[in-house]
Design a protein around this motif. Sequence first.
Motif, short mmCIF file in Angstrom:
data_model
loop_
_atom_site.label_atom_id
_atom_site.label_comp_id
_atom_site.label_asym_id
_atom_site.label_seq_id
_atom_site.Cartn_x
_atom_site.Cartn_y
_atom_site.Cartn_z
N LEU A 191 9.67 -2.09 -18.78
CA LEU A 191 9.93 -1.96 -17.17
C LEU A 191 8.14 -1.34 -17.39
O LEU A 191 7.94 -1.44 -18.01
CB LEU A 191 10.56 -0.07 -17.23
N SER A 192 8.72 -1.61 -15.76
CA SER A 192 7.02 -2.39 -15.45
C SER A 192 6.22 -1.17 -14.02
O SER A 192 7.85 -1.14 -13.27
CB SER A 192 7.05 -3.46 -14.97
N VAL A 193 5.65 -0.88 -14.15
CA VAL A 193 4.75 0.03 -12.58
C VAL A 193 3.92 -1.26 -12.01
O VAL A 193 3.18 -0.69 -11.04
CB VAL A 193 4.42 1.46 -13.11
N ASP A 194 4.33 -2.56 -12.34
CA ASP A 194 3.13 -3.15 -11.52
C ASP A 194 3.87 -3.25 -9.72
O ASP A 194 4.86 -2.55 -9.41
CB ASP A 194 3.57 -4.87 -11.89
N PRO A 195 2.88 -3.71 -8.81
CA PRO A 195 2.66 -3.69 -7.72
C PRO A 195 4.08 -3.66 -6.99
O PRO A 195 4.36 -4.61 -7.65
CB PRO A 195 1.63 -4.47 -6.61
N LYS A 196 4.90 -3.02 -6.14
CA LYS A 196 5.73 -3.65 -5.49
C LYS A 196 5.93 -4.90 -4.98
O LYS A 196 4.94 -5.04 -4.72
CB LYS A 196 6.19 -2.84 -4.67
N VAL A 197 7.02 -5.47 -5.26
CA VAL A 197 7.39 -6.66 -4.82
C VAL A 197 8.40 -6.96 -3.90
O VAL A 197 9.50 -5.77 -3.41
CB VAL A 197 8.18 -7.63 -5.75
N ASN A 198 8.60 -7.40 -2.62
CA ASN A 198 9.31 -7.21 -1.37
C ASN A 198 9.46 -5.83 -0.58
O ASN A 198 10.39 -5.24 -0.28
CB ASN A 198 10.42 -8.11 -1.32
N PHE A 199 8.20 -4.95 -0.81
CA PHE A 199 8.01 -3.92 -0.60
C PHE A 199 8.58 -2.69 -1.66
O PHE A 199 9.19 -1.78 -1.36
CB PHE A 199 8.04 -3.16 0.86
#
Length: 189
Positions: A93-101
């Motif tokens: 699981l990752s909390v990296d920035p949103k991709v495609n919002f």
Amino acid sequence: MSEPRAIVIGCSAGGLNALERLLAELDTALPATVIICAHTGSSDVELLCELLSRHSRLPVIEAAEREPAHVGVVQVAPSGYHLLVEHDARFALSVDPKVNFCRPSIDVLFTSAADAYRDTLIGVLLTGANQDGARGLADIRRQGGVAIVQDPGDAEVATMPQAGLDIAGADYCVPLNDLAPLLNRLCIR
């Protein structure tokens, strides 16, 4: 394509109805794991798992950190996290920035699954209101996997499947009613 070991499914707007119909027809002898990334807008995916369980012939659970991708089980990306498949077929699981919002992002799941499963992966892009999943579907095809797109004319919202066709193309473009029989045929030999 080699014998499928995993199916990744992405959807957004209209996805609950599409997933309910699809999961109701998947064969219980399916020799693959099923991993879903759905844009729900909810902070808790447990309700989605509960709703899908009412229609699915396979068990439906929330995917969890470091847990393996189980064969014959539907595993759903948790809310607020990107779901990735590691090379050992365990989840991260990752909390990296949103991709495609979006977080979870279909592209993130599809791309990581393509790296992990290569030519034993089937990617399915269903109804939805943005382009998330299209680039990941292209990655699946590049790795030798199979790309399936719901016919945009059959989708509740055509944007996502149309983006999949435009960006990745598809090995199969079928209406929702034909999707489960196609997956059963591709996986059960």
